[in-house]
Design a protein around this motif. Structure first.
Motif, mmCIF file in Angstrom:
data_model
loop_
_atom_site.group_PDB
_atom_site.id
_atom_site.type_symbol
_atom_site.label_atom_id
_atom_site.label_comp_id
_atom_site.label_asym_id
_atom_site.label_seq_id
_atom_site.Cartn_x
_atom_site.Cartn_y
_atom_site.Cartn_z
ATOM 1 N N PRO A 120 2.431 -0.599 -10.655
ATOM 2 C CA PRO A 120 1.534 -0.693 -11.816
ATOM 3 C C PRO A 120 0.910 -2.088 -11.899
ATOM 4 N N TYR A 121 -0.301 -2.118 -12.485
ATOM 5 C CA TYR A 121 -0.970 -3.400 -12.687
ATOM 6 C C TYR A 121 -0.238 -4.185 -13.752
ATOM 7 N N ASP A 180 0.812 -1.216 0.000
ATOM 8 C CA ASP A 180 0.000 0.000 0.000
ATOM 9 C C ASP A 180 0.848 1.269 0.000
ATOM 10 N N ASP A 181 2.132 1.159 0.292
ATOM 11 C CA ASP A 181 3.017 2.317 0.319
ATOM 12 C C ASP A 181 3.591 2.665 -1.056
ATOM 13 N N TYR A 182 3.297 1.875 -2.071
ATOM 14 C CA TYR A 182 3.860 2.089 -3.404
ATOM 15 C C TYR A 182 2.768 2.152 -4.453
ATOM 16 N N SER A 183 3.057 2.836 -5.520
ATOM 17 C CA SER A 183 2.154 2.861 -6.684
ATOM 18 C C SER A 183 2.664 1.827 -7.681
#
Length: 189
Positions: A180-181, A175-178
Motif C-alpha cells: 500500500p502507498y 513488483d511482486d507485492y501489492s
C-alpha cells in the motif's frame, strides 16, 4: 521474463533477448538456440563457433549484432539438441554439442548414415541424473569429425544447436507485492 499461466499460448523463447520463463515457482527455464553458418566445405574435423543470430535479417546494416552462444554461470543444463541443414558428411561422420562441463549424456551427437545426416537431428533425453551444472559462464560450440560438405551451394548450410537449462530465480522484489502507498492521516500540518 515470461510467466506461464494455465491456458496461455506457447511461443518460442527469445534467445537473443535472454528470455526465460517462470513455469515452476523459484526456477527460470531457458532455451538457447545457436547456429554455425557454413560457407565452405570443412575437412579434417574440428570445432565450429556458434552464434545466437540477431533478429535483424539484413546483413548490410545490422543494428543488433549476432551474439556469442554462452550459457551463464549457475545454469543447470538438462537437454541439448543438434541438427544440420544442407550438409552432407563423408560416411558416418558426426556433429555434436561441445563445451559443457559434464559431458556424459548431456551433449547431443548426430551421426551421418551413408553421408546423410538424419533430418530430425538428435537430442539428449531428459534425466535428473544427466545434467551439467556450470560453475562459470561457458561458450558452447559444435564439434565435427571428418568432413562437412555443402549439398546445394545456392542455399544456406548450417549446424543448429539448442541448449535447455534452468537457473534459480531471483528473490522477490517490490513488483511482486501489492504494497500500500504510504499516506498521512488527518490534516498533516
Amino acid at each position: 521474463m515470461s510467466i506461464i499461466f494455465p491456458g496461455n499460448y506457447v511461443a518460442h523463447l527469445n534467445a537473443y533477448r535472454d528470455q526465460g520463463v517462470l513455469a515452476v515457482p523459484g526456477v527460470e527455464y531457458y532455451q538457447l538456440r545457436g547456429i554455425a553458418l557454413i560457407t565452405a566445405d570443412q575437412t579434417g574435423g574440428g570445432t565450429l563457433a556458434l552464434e545466437i543470430l540477431s533478429p535483424d535479417l539484413r546483413q548490410d546494416d545490422k543494428p543488433r549484432l549476432d551474439k556469442p552462444f554462452k550459457v551463464p554461470a549457475g545454469a543447470t543444463v538438462y537437454r541439448t539438441a543438434i541438427s544440420t541443414t544442407n550438409l552432407a558428411a563423408s560416411g558416418t561422420d558426426t556433429v555434436s554439442v561441445s563445451g559443457l562441463t559434464t559431458t556424459t549424456n548431456t551433449q547431443a551427437s548426430l551421426a551421418a548414415v551413408s553421408g546423410v545426416f538424419p533430418e530430425a537431428g538428435a537430442s539428449t533425453s531428459y534425466s535428473d541424473n544427466a545434467v551439467s551444472i556450470e560453475a562459470s559462464e561457458i561458450s558452447v560450440s559444435a564439434a565435427y569429425s571428418g568432413a562437412l560438405s555443402i549439398v546445394d551451394p545456392s542455399d544456406c548450410a548450417a549446424v543448429m544447436v539448442e541448449v535447455c537449462f534452468f537457473l534459480d530465480a531471483p528473490g522477490p522484489d517490490v513488483d511482486d507485492y501489492s504494497i500500500p502507498y504510504k499516506t498521512e492521516s488527518g490534516q498533516g500540518y
